[in-house]
Design an enzyme around this catalytic site. Structure first.
Site, PDB file in Angstrom:
ATOM      1  N   ASP A   1       0.824  -1.223   0.000  1.00 23.68           N
ATOM      2  CA  ASP A   1       0.000   0.000   0.000  1.00 23.68           C
ATOM      3  C   ASP A   1       0.848   1.259   0.000  1.00 23.68           C
ATOM      4  O   ASP A   1       0.385   2.333  -0.354  1.00 23.68           O
ATOM      5  CB  ASP A   1      -0.891   0.032   1.249  1.00 23.68           C
ATOM      6  CG  ASP A   1      -1.863  -1.128   1.282  1.00 23.68           C
ATOM      7  OD1 ASP A   1      -2.350  -1.513   0.197  1.00 23.68           O
ATOM      8  OD2 ASP A   1      -2.107  -1.669   2.379  1.00 23.68           O
TER       9      ASP A   1
ATOM     10  N   LYS B   1      18.902   6.043   7.942  1.00 24.26           N
ATOM     11  CA  LYS B   1      18.942   4.621   7.612  1.00 24.26           C
ATOM     12  C   LYS B   1      20.342   4.061   7.873  1.00 24.26           C
ATOM     13  O   LYS B   1      21.301   4.750   7.603  1.00 24.26           O
ATOM     14  CB  LYS B   1      18.592   4.435   6.122  1.00 24.26           C
ATOM     15  CG  LYS B   1      17.194   4.845   5.769  1.00 24.26           C
ATOM     16  CD  LYS B   1      16.976   4.801   4.251  1.00 24.26           C
ATOM     17  CE  LYS B   1      17.636   5.952   3.532  1.00 24.26           C
ATOM     18  NZ  LYS B   1      17.305   6.046   2.095  1.00 24.26           N
TER      19      LYS B   1
ATOM     20  N   ASP C   1      19.002   1.822  -3.418  1.00 25.61           N
ATOM     21  CA  ASP C   1      20.174   1.380  -4.185  1.00 25.61           C
ATOM     22  C   ASP C   1      21.314   0.914  -3.281  1.00 25.61           C
ATOM     23  O   ASP C   1      22.313   0.434  -3.778  1.00 25.61           O
ATOM     24  CB  ASP C   1      20.675   2.496  -5.112  1.00 25.61           C
ATOM     25  CG  ASP C   1      21.266   3.664  -4.338  1.00 25.61           C
ATOM     26  OD1 ASP C   1      20.604   4.133  -3.383  1.00 25.61           O
ATOM     27  OD2 ASP C   1      22.383   4.101  -4.666  1.00 25.61           O
TER      28      ASP C   1
HETATM   29 MG   LIG Z   1      20.767   6.058  -2.576  1.00 26.83          MG
END
Ligand SMILES: [Mg+2]
Length: 303
Positions: free
Chosen positions: A25, A226, A251
């Site tokens: 979602d 992150k 990535d």
């Molecule tokens: Mg990146």
């Protein structure tokens, strides 16, 4: 496919792309290396975002690049022809300010910034006083006998992010605050090794600036970007979607994919940024997304 191959992730194909889209979602996107490289859009990323929006999917952008604030990112998206609102953007600059809010950092104390405008802007929006940043980019430190390098004793936190104007003055300033101001916090926006600051090349990432301060202070920072799931807490509060119905697209294995996995999301790795297919398939890699593909546009072309 045997179990070992499945554990290494599935290549995105016409056979599984619809299942992925139907089972999600909310798509979370890293930006550098997924949507753009530097200031150049990656071919087809706009079309992929348009398609997902047309299917009613929520789109959220989770970037470790702290150079911009959320509103500056929204402007960048618009300049590239992609309508995105500030509420859909979770940058590590924002995360640093939210972390200070969460721990009730006293607004009377100052925050020394080794980083750029985005961190200062988010600190200000959150009610904190940031000093340093771009302004200290022009300053120099000199080794002089009988002269003391002065620093502000009211600095209670040092935030370190990507800084293209890093210099010895800032390193000394941040180091003194952390070593000499009692209880001074050391916060890193992220520790990315490198990033596509321009379309043609990778450049040293915030991990480089953070390592310099680690080296000088012999301390480890709190990381808010992150792969730490700190930003996910805010995201969940805002969007109220179960993480099992989310997919993190990125990535980088050590930040994006790990972040998605740490948070319990599905994960999709794209090869349009830092991670190459050969590095991904190398036996030394132990981080495996649910799916992998060349670029974001594949979710459109494979449908
Ligand atoms: Mg990146």
């Amino acid at each position: 496919m045997d179990d070992a191959a499945a554990a290494r992730g599935e290549k995105l194909s016409s056979g599984n792309v619809n299942h992925l889209i139907d089972s999600v979602d909310c798509f979370l996107f890293d930006c550098d290396g997924v949507i753009w490289k530097g200031d150049t859009l990656i071919d087809g990323s706009k079309e992929a975002l348009d398609m997902l929006r047309s299917k009613g999917k929520k789109l959220v952008f989770v970037t470790n690049n702290s150079r911009r604030s959320r509103s500056q990112y929204a402007k960048k998206f618009l300049s590239l022809g992609i309508p995105v609102t500030q509420d859909e953007i979770f940058s590590s600059s924002f995360a640093a300010a939210m972390y200070l809010k969460l721990i009730d950092f006293p607004p009377a104390k100052k925050v020394y910034v080794i980083g750029e405008e985005g961190i200062l802007e988010e600190l200000k929006l959150a009610g904190f006083t940031g000093i340093g940043g771009p302004e200290d980019g022009k300053k120099t430190a000199e080794f002089k006998a009988n002269s003391l390098f002065e620093h502000d004793k009211s600095v209670g936190a040092v935030v370190v992010g990507l800084d293209q104007y890093i210099n010895y003055y800032k390193l000394q300033y941040g180091t003194l605050c952390i070593r000499e101001n009692p209880g001074c916090l050391f916060i890193a926006t992220n520790r990315d090794a490198v990033g596509h600051m321009t379309d043609l090349q990778e450049w040293p990432g915030a991990g480089c600036m953070v390592a310099a301060i680690c080296g000088a202070t012999e301390k480890e920072p709190v990381v808010v970007g992150k792969p730490a799931t700190f930003m996910m807490d805010f995201l969940l509060e805002k969007f109220k979607i179960s993480t099992s119905r989310m997919c993190m697209v990125g990535d980088r294995l050590d930040t994006d994919i790990l972040f998605g996995q740490n948070a319990g999301c599905k994960t999709l790795l794209v090869f349009s940024g830092v991670t190459t297919p050969s590095a991904f398939h190398d036996p030394s890699n132990h981080t495996h997304p649910d799916y992998y593909t060349d670029k974001l546009f594949d979710i459109v072309s494979l449908m």
